[in-house]
Design a protein around this motif. Structure first.
Motif, PDB file in Angstrom:
ATOM      1  N   MET A 261     -13.427  10.893 -25.025  1.00 53.17           N
ATOM      2  CA  MET A 261     -13.047  11.285 -23.673  1.00 53.17           C
ATOM      3  C   MET A 261     -11.523  11.359 -23.558  1.00 53.17           C
ATOM      4  SD  MET A 261     -14.100   9.446 -20.117  1.00 53.17           S
ATOM      5  CE  MET A 261     -12.675   8.983 -19.160  1.00 53.17           C
ATOM      6  N   GLU A 262     -11.057  12.389 -22.864  1.00 50.71           N
ATOM      7  CA  GLU A 262      -9.631  12.550 -22.658  1.00 50.71           C
ATOM      8  C   GLU A 262      -9.116  11.535 -21.644  1.00 50.71           C
ATOM      9  OE1 GLU A 262      -7.326  16.297 -21.334  1.00 50.71           O
ATOM     10  OE2 GLU A 262      -8.703  16.906 -22.947  1.00 50.71           O
ATOM     11  N   LYS A 263      -7.898  11.056 -21.860  1.00 51.29           N
ATOM     12  CA  LYS A 263      -7.323  10.082 -20.935  1.00 51.29           C
ATOM     13  C   LYS A 263      -7.020  10.732 -19.593  1.00 51.29           C
ATOM     14  CE  LYS A 263      -5.322   7.010 -24.316  1.00 51.29           C
ATOM     15  NZ  LYS A 263      -4.202   6.148 -24.633  1.00 51.29           N
ATOM     16  N   ILE A 264      -7.179   9.962 -18.529  1.00 48.75           N
ATOM     17  CA  ILE A 264      -6.837  10.417 -17.183  1.00 48.75           C
ATOM     18  C   ILE A 264      -5.324  10.310 -17.043  1.00 48.75           C
ATOM     19  CG2 ILE A 264      -7.064   9.937 -14.715  1.00 48.75           C
ATOM     20  CD1 ILE A 264      -9.899   8.837 -15.358  1.00 48.75           C
ATOM     21  N   GLN A 265      -4.694  11.443 -16.743  1.00 44.62           N
ATOM     22  CA  GLN A 265      -3.236  11.525 -16.597  1.00 44.62           C
ATOM     23  C   GLN A 265      -2.857  11.100 -15.176  1.00 44.62           C
ATOM     24  OE1 GLN A 265      -1.352  13.081 -19.446  1.00 44.62           O
ATOM     25  NE2 GLN A 265      -3.342  12.551 -20.298  1.00 44.62           N
ATOM     26  N   ILE A 266      -1.912  10.157 -15.078  1.00 45.14           N
ATOM     27  CA  ILE A 266      -1.549   9.577 -13.783  1.00 45.14           C
ATOM     28  C   ILE A 266      -0.063   9.738 -13.499  1.00 45.14           C
ATOM     29  CG2 ILE A 266      -1.419   7.418 -12.450  1.00 45.14           C
ATOM     30  CD1 ILE A 266      -3.887   6.468 -14.038  1.00 45.14           C
ATOM     31  N   LEU A 267       0.236  10.123 -12.274  1.00 46.40           N
ATOM     32  CA  LEU A 267       1.590  10.082 -11.723  1.00 46.40           C
ATOM     33  C   LEU A 267       1.611   8.896 -10.777  1.00 46.40           C
ATOM     34  CD1 LEU A 267       4.375  10.967 -10.665  1.00 46.40           C
ATOM     35  CD2 LEU A 267       3.202  12.713  -9.306  1.00 46.40           C
ATOM     36  N   LEU A 268       2.521   7.951 -10.998  1.00 43.89           N
ATOM     37  CA  LEU A 268       2.613   6.731 -10.194  1.00 43.89           C
ATOM     38  C   LEU A 268       3.875   6.775  -9.348  1.00 43.89           C
ATOM     39  CD1 LEU A 268       1.762   3.830  -9.453  1.00 43.89           C
ATOM     40  CD2 LEU A 268       2.922   3.066 -11.528  1.00 43.89           C
ATOM     41  N   ILE A 269       3.698   6.719  -8.025  1.00 43.40           N
ATOM     42  CA  ILE A 269       4.843   6.700  -7.103  1.00 43.40           C
ATOM     43  C   ILE A 269       4.786   5.399  -6.319  1.00 43.40           C
ATOM     44  CG2 ILE A 269       6.048   7.866  -5.228  1.00 43.40           C
ATOM     45  CD1 ILE A 269       4.690  10.477  -6.163  1.00 43.40           C
ATOM     46  N   GLU A 270       5.671   4.483  -6.682  1.00 45.28           N
ATOM     47  CA  GLU A 270       5.742   3.135  -6.093  1.00 45.28           C
ATOM     48  C   GLU A 270       7.207   2.733  -6.062  1.00 45.28           C
ATOM     49  OE1 GLU A 270       5.686  -0.268  -4.616  1.00 45.28           O
ATOM     50  OE2 GLU A 270       3.621   0.419  -4.893  1.00 45.28           O
ATOM     51  N   ASP A 271       7.713   2.342  -4.886  1.00 43.29           N
ATOM     52  CA  ASP A 271       9.139   2.037  -4.797  1.00 43.29           C
ATOM     53  C   ASP A 271       9.518   0.637  -5.285  1.00 43.29           C
ATOM     54  OD1 ASP A 271       8.056   0.733  -2.610  1.00 43.29           O
ATOM     55  OD2 ASP A 271       9.256   1.792  -1.124  1.00 43.29           O
ATOM     56  N   ASN A 272       8.566  -0.240  -5.446  1.00 45.31           N
ATOM     57  CA  ASN A 272       8.854  -1.579  -5.962  1.00 45.31           C
ATOM     58  C   ASN A 272       8.783  -1.527  -7.488  1.00 45.31           C
ATOM     59  OD1 ASN A 272       8.073  -4.267  -7.063  1.00 45.31           O
ATOM     60  ND2 ASN A 272       8.305  -4.881  -4.916  1.00 45.31           N
ATOM     61  N   ARG A 273       9.920  -1.739  -8.159  1.00 43.08           N
ATOM     62  CA  ARG A 273       9.994  -1.601  -9.609  1.00 43.08           C
ATOM     63  C   ARG A 273       9.013  -2.504 -10.344  1.00 43.08           C
ATOM     64  NH1 ARG A 273      12.354  -4.339 -13.447  1.00 43.08           N
ATOM     65  NH2 ARG A 273      13.662  -5.547 -12.051  1.00 43.08           N
ATOM     66  N   ILE A 274       8.888  -3.752  -9.903  1.00 39.87           N
ATOM     67  CA  ILE A 274       7.983  -4.697 -10.557  1.00 39.87           C
ATOM     68  C   ILE A 274       6.537  -4.210 -10.442  1.00 39.87           C
ATOM     69  CG2 ILE A 274       7.077  -7.054 -10.518  1.00 39.87           C
ATOM     70  CD1 ILE A 274       9.903  -6.957 -11.568  1.00 39.87           C
ATOM     71  N   LEU A 275       6.145  -3.786  -9.248  1.00 34.57           N
ATOM     72  CA  LEU A 275       4.786  -3.252  -9.066  1.00 34.57           C
ATOM     73  C   LEU A 275       4.582  -1.979  -9.886  1.00 34.57           C
ATOM     74  CD1 LEU A 275       4.084  -3.780  -5.260  1.00 34.57           C
ATOM     75  CD2 LEU A 275       3.039  -4.969  -7.188  1.00 34.57           C
TER      76      LEU A 275
END
Length: 130
Positions: free
Chosen positions: A1-15
């Motif tokens: 199975m191909e990996k699900i490609q994710i764009l992550l937009i979160e302003d807290n660097r640690i999170l």
């Protein structure tokens, strides 16, 4: 199975780093870009890749998350958007759903909930709060 490609937009660097690491350690996901604001769209264009799913923080400080969502819908029309929040405001969730959001996840949800939500949304279904 191909990996699900994710764009992550979160302003807290640690999170942002924690969520990215948590998901990539599962093997089914690849975080192709991460950002604290809408800059991620520029990153994606330079990489010539399209994510299957965007994980979007509903409480961004520098930009309005719902306005950014509209931009994402224009730039990435086939990509599904999942909102993330710690303590969701009912009005924000309603607006997110009206704007075409496909999923919602609490930031403090168990890892299995994250995995299940992302996989379900990537498959074309919706996962929204009641």
């Amino acid at each position: 199975m191909e990996k699900i490609q994710i764009l992550l937009i979160e302003d807290n660097r640690i999170l942002r780093e924690g969520i990215s690491s948590m998901l990539e350690n599962q093997g089914d996901f690849k975080v192709v870009a991460r950002s604290e604001d809408g800059d991620a769209i520029r990153q994606l264009k330079s990489l010539n890749t399209l994510p299957n799913v965007v994980l979007l923080d509903l409480g961004l400080e520098k930009v309005n998350s719902l306005e950014l969502m509209a931009l994402l819908r224009d730039e990435l029309p086939t990509t599904k958007i999942i909102a993330m929040d710690i303590i969701p405001d009912h009005v924000d969730i309603v607006e997110f759903v009206k704007a075409g959001g496909s999923g919602f996840i609490l930031k403090n949800a168990p890892l299995n909930d994250w995995i299940e939500t992302i996989k379900i949304v990537a498959s074309g279904q919706k996962v929204l709060p009641r």
